[in-house]
Design a protein around this motif. Structure first.
Motif, mmCIF file in Angstrom:
data_model
loop_
_atom_site.group_PDB
_atom_site.id
_atom_site.type_symbol
_atom_site.label_atom_id
_atom_site.label_comp_id
_atom_site.label_asym_id
_atom_site.label_seq_id
_atom_site.Cartn_x
_atom_site.Cartn_y
_atom_site.Cartn_z
ATOM 1 N N ALA A 156 -40.392 -26.623 -29.510
ATOM 2 C CA ALA A 156 -41.523 -26.599 -28.570
ATOM 3 C C ALA A 156 -41.145 -27.255 -27.253
ATOM 4 O O ALA A 156 -41.495 -26.753 -26.165
ATOM 5 C CB ALA A 156 -42.727 -27.307 -29.201
ATOM 6 N N VAL A 157 -40.424 -28.352 -27.327
ATOM 7 C CA VAL A 157 -39.985 -29.018 -26.095
ATOM 8 C C VAL A 157 -39.061 -28.102 -25.312
ATOM 9 O O VAL A 157 -39.159 -27.992 -24.088
ATOM 10 C CB VAL A 157 -39.308 -30.366 -26.422
ATOM 11 N N GLN A 158 -38.158 -27.418 -25.978
ATOM 12 C CA GLN A 158 -37.243 -26.510 -25.304
ATOM 13 C C GLN A 158 -37.985 -25.357 -24.625
ATOM 14 O O GLN A 158 -37.658 -24.965 -23.510
ATOM 15 C CB GLN A 158 -36.201 -25.969 -26.290
ATOM 16 N N GLY A 173 -39.341 -28.171 -35.249
ATOM 17 C CA GLY A 173 -40.402 -27.448 -34.539
ATOM 18 C C GLY A 173 -40.760 -28.135 -33.233
ATOM 19 O O GLY A 173 -40.989 -27.468 -32.208
ATOM 20 N N GLY A 174 -40.812 -29.444 -33.256
ATOM 21 C CA GLY A 174 -41.086 -30.186 -32.012
ATOM 22 C C GLY A 174 -39.981 -29.993 -30.998
ATOM 23 O O GLY A 174 -40.230 -29.834 -29.795
ATOM 24 N N TRP A 175 -38.746 -30.005 -31.452
ATOM 25 C CA TRP A 175 -37.607 -29.808 -30.551
ATOM 26 C C TRP A 175 -37.672 -28.420 -29.917
ATOM 27 O O TRP A 175 -37.448 -28.250 -28.725
ATOM 28 C CB TRP A 175 -36.312 -30.008 -31.326
ATOM 29 N N SER A 194 -40.272 -26.815 -21.695
ATOM 30 C CA SER A 194 -39.513 -27.382 -20.594
ATOM 31 C C SER A 194 -38.624 -26.337 -19.937
ATOM 32 O O SER A 194 -38.202 -26.506 -18.804
ATOM 33 C CB SER A 194 -38.672 -28.556 -21.065
ATOM 34 N N VAL A 231 -40.970 -30.477 -38.972
ATOM 35 C CA VAL A 231 -41.743 -31.046 -37.859
ATOM 36 C C VAL A 231 -40.829 -31.406 -36.692
ATOM 37 O O VAL A 231 -41.104 -31.080 -35.533
ATOM 38 C CB VAL A 231 -42.546 -32.285 -38.349
ATOM 39 N N VAL A 232 -39.705 -32.075 -37.008
ATOM 40 C CA VAL A 232 -38.791 -32.474 -35.935
ATOM 41 C C VAL A 232 -38.181 -31.251 -35.264
ATOM 42 O O VAL A 232 -38.134 -31.149 -34.026
ATOM 43 C CB VAL A 232 -37.694 -33.416 -36.491
#
Length: 154
Positions: A125-127, A121-123, A130, A118-119
């Motif tokens: 997605a943010v990359q 994957g979230g990182w 953004s 999750v962490v």
């Protein structure tokens, strides 16, 4: 020959009679006297037989059987089986604890992997999201578009 001195016929044989010779009575040696404790002299018992005769003698105590060695209340085999059962239960308890520990460790590792996914994957997605905003690209707003013969006229 006969006792009257007459001749015998040839087929008969002479009969000899022997008289037993009495033996003189043997002189018995006196029996040895054995000292007996006053309390251990057995009682004299008399029995009247059916024909009226009386027989008197010492009562004989029946032979006492040898004392049997006391057996333990529980056999050794039963004790060994019980101890084996206790040991088996102790091992099973340890195996249950080990199994519970392994299951808990597996659940913990699964949660760590899920958390990492999750962490991470979230990182990612943010990359990704953004990255489009930080690059100075051209923004095109299409309000009305006309497409004629595969040509875009905007």
């Amino acid at each position: 020959m006969y006792p009257d001195h007459t001749p015998r016929p040839p087929t008969e044989r002479a009969v000899e009679v022997h008289q037993p010779t009495p033996l003189p009575p043997a002189v018995a040696a006196p029996a040895p006297v054995v000292a007996v404790q006053p309390g251990s002299v057995p009682a004299v018992a008399s029995i009247v037989l059916p024909d009226g005769r009386v027989v008197t003698g010492y009562a004989i105590n029946p032979a006492q059987p040898e004392p049997v060695t006391a057996k333990p209340p529980v056999s050794r085999a039963a004790v060994n089986v019980a101890l084996g059962g206790v040991g088996f239960l102790a091992v099973c308890g340890g195996l249950i604890l080990l199994t519970s520990f392994i299951a808990a460790l597996t659940a913990f590792i699964t949660q760590l992997i899920t958390l990492a996914a999750v962490v991470f994957g979230g990182w990612i997605a943010v990359q990704v999201f953004s990255a489009n905003r930080h690059q100075g690209g051209t923004t095109v707003n299409i309000r009305k578009a006309v497409i004629k013969r595969n040509h875009f006229h905007g």
